[in-house]
Design a protein around this motif. Structure first.
Motif, PDB file in Angstrom:
ATOM      1  N   LEU A  24       0.824  -1.208   0.000  1.00 23.93           N
ATOM      2  CA  LEU A  24       0.000   0.000   0.000  1.00 23.93           C
ATOM      3  C   LEU A  24       0.862   1.265   0.000  1.00 23.93           C
ATOM      4  CD1 LEU A  24      -2.882  -0.985   2.436  1.00 23.93           C
ATOM      5  CD2 LEU A  24      -3.123  -0.360   0.027  1.00 23.93           C
ATOM      6  N   ASP A  35      -8.418   2.746  -5.172  1.00 25.98           N
ATOM      7  CA  ASP A  35      -9.266   1.561  -5.330  1.00 25.98           C
ATOM      8  C   ASP A  35      -8.467   0.368  -5.852  1.00 25.98           C
ATOM      9  OD1 ASP A  35     -11.512   2.913  -4.406  1.00 25.98           O
ATOM     10  OD2 ASP A  35     -12.166   3.472  -6.426  1.00 25.98           O
ATOM     11  N   SER A  37      -5.201   0.011  -5.501  1.00 26.45           N
ATOM     12  CA  SER A  37      -4.290  -0.340  -4.407  1.00 26.45           C
ATOM     13  C   SER A  37      -4.984  -1.216  -3.379  1.00 26.45           C
ATOM     14  CB  SER A  37      -3.763   0.924  -3.713  1.00 26.45           C
ATOM     15  OG  SER A  37      -3.017   1.712  -4.603  1.00 26.45           O
ATOM     16  N   TYR A  38      -6.205  -0.855  -3.038  1.00 27.27           N
ATOM     17  CA  TYR A  38      -6.953  -1.635  -2.045  1.00 27.27           C
ATOM     18  C   TYR A  38      -7.213  -3.056  -2.543  1.00 27.27           C
ATOM     19  CZ  TYR A  38     -10.551  -3.182   1.138  1.00 27.27           C
ATOM     20  OH  TYR A  38     -11.278  -3.922   2.046  1.00 27.27           O
ATOM     21  N   SER A  41      -4.070  -5.033  -2.401  1.00 24.24           N
ATOM     22  CA  SER A  41      -3.628  -5.303  -1.032  1.00 24.24           C
ATOM     23  C   SER A  41      -4.460  -6.411  -0.382  1.00 24.24           C
ATOM     24  CB  SER A  41      -3.652  -4.029  -0.180  1.00 24.24           C
ATOM     25  OG  SER A  41      -4.973  -3.626   0.116  1.00 24.24           O
TER      26      SER A  41
END
Length: 148
Positions: A24, A35, A37-38, A41
């Protein structure tokens, strides 16, 4: 511009949030859309949790205590690989979808839902499993590493 990093982590639950935070942080610094990245992750967390839970049991006791995470970010996509040193998939039972209320068994399905391309297989030439997945990146307008 391209960046990559690789971690060699102990098969302990505490390693999962560490890998997730590093991913992240790298994506935020590079300017990847939050979004995307989330999603990556969460997929990474699931792959790491699988390596921690199932990635041991190789004949070499020392190597079975660790797993590796490698992430590549370039102008178009992010590719993540999680490699463990467990027995691999050859002797694993056939995967069945988990019930919606199950606490375990949904990780690989979640990875497939969050990533654009997923490959799960035995580590070539030795014990272990490799879970690799990638996703097309979207960048913030102010991204410092935005490919031109």
């Amino acid at each position: 511009m391209s960046i990559w990093w690789s971690l060699h982590l102990r098969r302990e639950a505490a390693s999962v949030p560490l890998a997730r935070r590093l991913l992240l942080g790298a994506m935020e610094t590079a300017g990847v859309d939050p979004d995307i990245s989330y999603d990556l992750s969460v997929a990474l967390s699931e792959a790491c949790a699988n390596a921690v839970e199932h990635g041991g049991g190789a004949a070499d006791g020392a190597s079975s205590e660790a797993y590796r995470v490698t992430a590549y970010l370039d102008g178009e996509k992010c590719r993540i690989e999680v490699t463990d040193s467990g027995p691999g998939l050859a002797g694993a039972p056939a995967a069945r979808p988990a019930r919606a209320d199950a606490e375990h068994g949904r990780g690989l399905y979640l990875i497939r839902a969050l990533a654009d391309h997923v490959h799960i297989g035995d580590h070539p030439g030795r014990d272990g499993t490799v879970v690799s997945f990638d996703k097309i990146l979207k960048w913030r307008e102010d991204a410092p590493l935005l490919a031109v």
